[in-house]
Each structure stands twice: as C-alpha cells, then as structure tokens.
Design a protein around this motif. Structure first.
Motif, PDB file in Angstrom:
ATOM      1  N   GLY A 129      -3.316 -20.660  13.524  1.00  0.00           N
ATOM      2  CA  GLY A 129      -3.515 -21.139  12.141  1.00  0.00           C
ATOM      3  C   GLY A 129      -2.288 -20.945  11.254  1.00  0.00           C
ATOM      4  N   THR A 139      -1.761 -24.326   9.075  1.00  0.00           N
ATOM      5  CA  THR A 139      -2.880 -24.528   8.135  1.00  0.00           C
ATOM      6  C   THR A 139      -2.825 -23.512   6.999  1.00  0.00           C
ATOM      7  N   LYS A 193      -2.303 -23.623   2.914  1.00  0.00           N
ATOM      8  CA  LYS A 193      -3.192 -22.987   1.928  1.00  0.00           C
ATOM      9  C   LYS A 193      -2.371 -22.141   0.951  1.00  0.00           C
ATOM     10  N   GLN A 224       1.917 -32.950  11.144  1.00  0.00           N
ATOM     11  CA  GLN A 224       0.841 -32.122  10.570  1.00  0.00           C
ATOM     12  C   GLN A 224       1.274 -31.593   9.190  1.00  0.00           C
ATOM     13  N   HIS A 236      -0.044 -32.448   5.160  1.00  0.00           N
ATOM     14  CA  HIS A 236      -0.352 -31.416   4.143  1.00  0.00           C
ATOM     15  C   HIS A 236       0.464 -31.665   2.885  1.00  0.00           C
ATOM     16  N   GLN A 294     -11.257 -24.007   6.583  1.00  0.00           N
ATOM     17  CA  GLN A 294     -10.215 -25.002   6.827  1.00  0.00           C
ATOM     18  C   GLN A 294      -9.817 -25.803   5.591  1.00  0.00           C
ATOM     19  N   TYR A 336      -8.137 -25.889   1.503  1.00  0.00           N
ATOM     20  CA  TYR A 336      -7.073 -25.179   0.789  1.00  0.00           C
ATOM     21  C   TYR A 336      -7.580 -23.980  -0.008  1.00  0.00           C
TER      22      TYR A 336
END
Ligand SMILES: Nc1nc2c(ncn2[C@@H]2O[C@H](COP(=O)(O)OP(=O)(O)OP(=O)(O)O)[C@@H](O)[C@H]2O)c(=O)[nH]1
Ligand SMILES: [Mg+2]
Length: 598
Positions: free
Chosen positions: A390, A393, A397, A424, A428, A578, A580
């Motif tokens: 992660g 991801t 965030k 990816q 974002h 998953q 923000y």
C-alpha cells in the motif's frame, strides 16, 4: 576497573553513587540513555546495555523499586559484574531495609545512604575472588595438588591399605580420635582447637558477617548530617545539574509507579509489628496479600500471555521478549492486597504495551513542512516497503491530507520497475487535482507528478524531482519507490543508495497490519540495508511507520507492537481503507485494549 555504580529509585531519586578513580567523564549521559532506551521502553528483558564505549549492567529491585546500574569500559571482560551487582543489591537492601520501607520521595531524599565503605569492601571481595579464579587456571600441572596426590596414592595403594577421608565409614578410629588427631594438619589457636585452617577461615568469616549484620541492624545509627546534594553527587563537577537531568528522566517512571506505591504502602503498613493494628493486619497479610512475586509464580500466566500475544499477531520473538521484560519488572515485587498474579501480570503487560506504542519523539509533519518552507526548500518523504503493502495508495492519501492543509505536493515516480506504477500515480494526481481544482489555488495545480518512465535509475529521478520541486517552490516531495523483498540484495542496495544520495527528511516504512512474524524480518533487513550502504557515520534508518490495511484485521493488531518494538520508531499513519479519507493516527490505548481482549 568500574567506571561508575549508581543506585536510584524508580521514582527518580539518586540514593547513592560511585565514580571510579581517574574517571572524569560524567555518567549522566549513559544512565539517561539506559533509562530512555531500555527502562522507559519496556525492554528490560535483557540486563545489559551498551552506550558508546561503555557497557552498562542493571538490575531492578521491584520490591523496593530501586534500579542498580554499573558501568565499565566495554573492552573489559569483567566476569564478576553479574554477581557483584546481585551482592550490592542484597547488601543495600539489607542495610537500608527500614529506610526503604518508608516509601515516598521525601523520605528517600532525607535519608543518608552512607554506602561507600560497604561498596568498597564488596568490590574488593569481588575483584579478589575473580583474580583468584583466574590465577587458579594459570597453575602448571606440577604446581597443582593433583600431581602430588597421584604419586602419594600410588605408594599407598601398593601397601594395600586405602587411606579413608575423615568421617569415612571404614575409618572409625580417625573419627574417634577426633580433632586432636596428629595425622591431619590441625591447628591449635584461641578457641579454634583442632580446626583445620579452612575451618578457621570459615568460622572467622561467619563471625565477621554476624558482626556486620549486628552493626547494621542497630537502630538508629547516629549519622553526621550532610548536605543533600553533596551526598548524592559528591564527585565534583556540576552536581546539581546532573541530579536534575537524571531526576527529570526518571520523573516519567515515577508517574507509572504511583499506583504500585499505594498498594505497597498498605501492605507495608500492615506488616508493622508495633501499633495497635499490627497483629490484625499481620494475620490478614498471610491470607490476602503481600506476597513477593517469583518467576515461578508468574511462569504459567506469562506463558498464557505469550500465546495470547502471538494469537493477536505479535511476532513470536517479541512476545517472548515482552513477557521476559514484564517478569523482570515484577520479580520480587510485593503484590497488592486482594490482587492475583494473573491480574498483576496483565496490568504490567498492558502498561508495557501502551508504553511501547507511545511515540518516543515528536512527529509533526505539518510543522516540519512549515519549517522547511521557511528555509525555502521542499520537505522530502520517501516511502519504502515490500510489494503490494500500500505504498502508492497511502502516498496518495498523505498527498490529500497535505493538500487539505494548504501545501503543494510533487509526487516523484521512482518505482521504475513495476508495470503500471507510473500510471497508478498519474491517476491519483488527476483525482487529487479534481478534488482541489487549480482555479481554487491561484491557477496552479496543487499536486504534480514527476516521472521519467520505466527502467531508469530511481535515485537519479528522485534527485531531479527534488531539484525541480525546489525551483518550482513545491512544499513537499513524496517519493514513491518500487516494492522489494527484504532478501533481494540488489534491490535493497538500490533503495539504500536512493536514501543515502537524496537524504530525505523522513523515511517511512510502509507495512501491512496483516503481518505476524514477518514484520520483524522485514524491518530488521530494511534497516540493516540502509545502515550497510550509508555513506555517513550516522546512517539514515527508518524514521517512522505507515501501518496499512488496518481495516482488514479485526482485533489482530499485533503488528503495531512488533513494528514499534523493533524500530523504536512511531507509527505515523494508519491506513484504514481505500479512500483518501482513510488515514488515521494511532490510538495506543485502543490498540492495547484490542490486544488484551480475550
Ligand atoms: N483495505 C485496505 N486496502 C489498502 C490499504 N492501503 C492500500 N490498500 C490496497 O492495497 C493494494 C496495493 O496497494 P498499492 O498502493 O498498489 O501497494 P504498493 O505497496 O504500492 O504496491 P507495489 O508498488 O506493487 O509494491 C491496493 O489494492 C490498495 O487499494 C488500506 O489501508 N486498507
Ligand atoms: Mg506502488
């Protein structure tokens, strides 16, 4: 040989200390480091600690809530130290039992622990016995008694008669003749008629111990009043300052032991012989409390606790170390009235777990970013960890959180390895910019991606991105890196290089909350790689942890403990989903209560 010895209460009062002849360096630093890194961090399972050139050995006395610390140069092998620290503990306790029983900081400060002579005598004894032991091994065979005995016994065996030891079954005559027999090396001396030299020495030793005990148990011994601070730090230098530093560190310990003090006070009061309540409380004492805990008492509870921690996903090694540390902390402690061993151990473990999870240093990213802003440079954070945990991801965030707080972010796409990694991040970036459109920020996008595609040197891209961010006045650079297994040496070397070359402000290790024993291996090897390939004396290691997928583990929250225990670094963020918004800070008490839940 010893650099220092100090005895202080867990409440922070230095009762007595000794500094070796010719030792000029203050021992405040090493003792403070021991308190900070071991005692306050619940790592007292082991009884030794190394600080720069010094080895420190320590012992906790849980009954009187004292800590004994000895320091010596680590190049020395002092075989007697373990026993010596035990002897000092026993002797100090015996001698000042009455004073120590009057718990309370004020009482301790008022007391005069005039321990110098006893200490020197015990030290002399320890050094001499260690010398004697080492000399014994140096004797040649000819010098040894064994070589002479062999010859004698050969001659005597020829005559067919075996010489029995005095007291042996067949040698009744020897026994009857008793101590006046002329055959043995008996000595006639005042009141020692017929005793062997060994027996005389033993007798004298016993008389000496008896005398000493009698002297020390005389109460109250008239003592010359002395200046308090001079007594405590009577070794020159800035005594008041040193006292204050150690006291400050130990003040944290004092708070944690307040509860135990209260329980112990009640028990101690009940054990007083004098006074109207003595008898009644004395009787109750046997029934309900004041038991001094031993390792055996706790063994079965500790074993259950260990299994419980493992079931909650705490790594097996760390569970054992934690239980050892709790046992050391409780051994000899007088249990409170109406408490059981299980509840005492459970409470101690719970306190230790909270302590482990409390951040040991300030982690305030927003403040640090502002500080970097004032220096007109971007604040750089690097994310690392194994595959799929992660990293990207949670990097997104954290970007969102920074943007919400008014900062601009440049994402450096340094995973040039995994297919799709750059795309990816681009997704974002687009999403984040749509949540915070440029028109709301003076026409400038709040987040931008710095990427050079795949197959390029990640360290070089990170360096270019940082330079770009400096030129374009971005507040923060978030460096995404490729996932890598901790055993993959070339990839670990590449990561270490990226960090060594770019010196980010923060290195965050991203780890899944799902891991058990694996957490230890990952963190140890990531840190090791960073240390091995660092180009500086003080290598940049992992500064903090992002614990991800916390939403998927129910109450198996053990990874939080394993990771903080191994690194000694805080969990800066917790990923809980998953989106923000699924980013939290760690609530230590909530994690511990989930851990302790049956
Ligand atoms: N439930 C849950 N899933 C998460 C969390 N954080 C990340 N994920 C998911 O984990 C998966 C992997 O996330 P990535 O961010 O691609 O992981 P990574 O570490 O960058 O992976 P590599 O770049 O391949 O090493 C994705 O499906 C994420 O949505 C979390 O806190 N909770
Ligand atoms: Mg990734």
């Amino acid at each position: 040989m010893l650099d220092f010895f100090t005895i202080f209460s867990k409440g922070g009062i230095v009762l007595w200390c000794f500094q070796g002849a010719g030792v000029t360096e203050s021992f405040t630093g090493p003792v403070n480091a021991l308190i900070r890194s071991v005692i306050l961090q619940e790592r007292s399972g082991n009884n030794s600690y190394t600080h720069e050139a010094l080895s420190l050995k320590y012992k906790l006395d849980n009954e009187f809530e004292l800590i004994f610390v000895v320091g010596f140069q680590k190049i020395l092998t002092l075989t007697y130290v373990d026993k010596f620290i035990d002897d000092i503990q026993l002797h100090f306790r015996d001698r000042y039992k009455n004073d120590l029983e009057q718990k309370g900081a004020l009482k301790l400060i008022q007391n005069n622990f005039d321990f110098d002579d006893d200490f020197k005598m015990l030290l002399r004894e320890a050094e001499e016995s260690s010398k004697a032991r080492s000399h014994a091994t140096m004797r040649t065979f000819k010098e040894s008694e064994k070589s002479q005995k062999t010859v004698k016994s050969m001659i005597e065996t020829k005559g067919g008669e075996k010489v029995k030891e005095p007291g042996g079954k067949k040698n009744k005559n020897t026994k009857k003749e008793g101590k006046s027999s002329s055959s043995g090396p008996k000595v006639v001396e005042n009141g020692n008629q017929g005793l062997t030299p060994e027996e005389i020495i033993q007798k004298k030793r016993e008389e000496f111990i008896l005398k000493r005990t009698m002297v020390h148990s005389k109460s109250p011994k008239p003592q010359k009043p002395k200046e308090k601070q001079m007594r405590v730090w009577d070794m020159g230098g800035s005594s008041t300052k040193e006292y204050a530093i150690v006291t400050k560190n130990l003040a944290c310990l004092a708070l944690r032991f307040t509860m135990n003090h209260c329980l112990a006070l009640f028990v101690d009061f009940s054990s007083k012989k004098a006074g109207g309540f003595g008898g009644m409380f004395g009787m109750l004492k046997g029934l309900v409390g004041s038991k001094s805990l031993t390792r055996e008492d706790m063994e079965s509870v500790l074993e259950k606790m260990r299994e419980h921690l493992i079931a909650k996903n705490v790594a097996a090694d760390i569970s054992s170390q934690l239980c050892d540390s709790v046992a050391k902390k409780l051994e000899g402690k007088v249990m409170g009235t109406f408490t059981t061993v299980a509840s005492t151990v459970k409470q101690a473990l719970q306190d230790s777990l909270v302590q482990i999870l409390q951040p040991k240093r300030r982690v305030d990213i927003l403040r640090d970013v502002m500080e970097a802003q004032s220096q007109r440079r971007p604040f750089v954070i690097t994310f690392c960890g194994v595959n799929g945990v992660g990293k990207s991801t949670n990097l997104a965030k954290i970007s969102f959180w920074l943007i919400e707080n008014g900062f601009t972010v440049l994402i450096a796409a340094c995973d040039t390895f995994r297919a799709g990694a750059v795309e990816q991040l681009r997704t974002h970036q687009r999403r984040l910019n749509s949540l915070h459109p440029p028109q709301q920020h003076g026409g400038r996008p709040v987040v931008q991606l710095y990427e050079k595609g795949y197959g390029k040197d990640a360290a070089g891209i990170a360096m270019e991105a940082i330079a770009y961010a400096r030129n374009q006045a971005f507040d923060v650079v978030l460096v995404d890196t490729a996932g890598r297994m901790q055993d993959n040496a070339p990839l670990m070397t590449a990561l270490a290089k990226l960090i060594a070359v770019n010196m980010p402000d923060l290195v965050l290790f991203v780890g899944e909350a799902l891991v058990g024993n694996e957490a230890v291996d990952q963190l140890v090897k990531f840190n090791q790689a960073l240390a091995d390939h660092s180009m500086s004396d003080k290598p940049r290691l992992i500064d903090g942890i992002v614990l991800t997928k916390f939403d998927t583990i129910d109450d198996k929250v053990g990874a939080a403990i394993s990771m903080t225990y191994i690194t000694g670094q805080p969990i800066v963020f917790v990923g809980t989903g998953q989106t923000y918004n699924d980013l939290r800070s760690l609530n230590a008490r909530a994690v511990v209560s989930a851990l302790m839940k049956a």
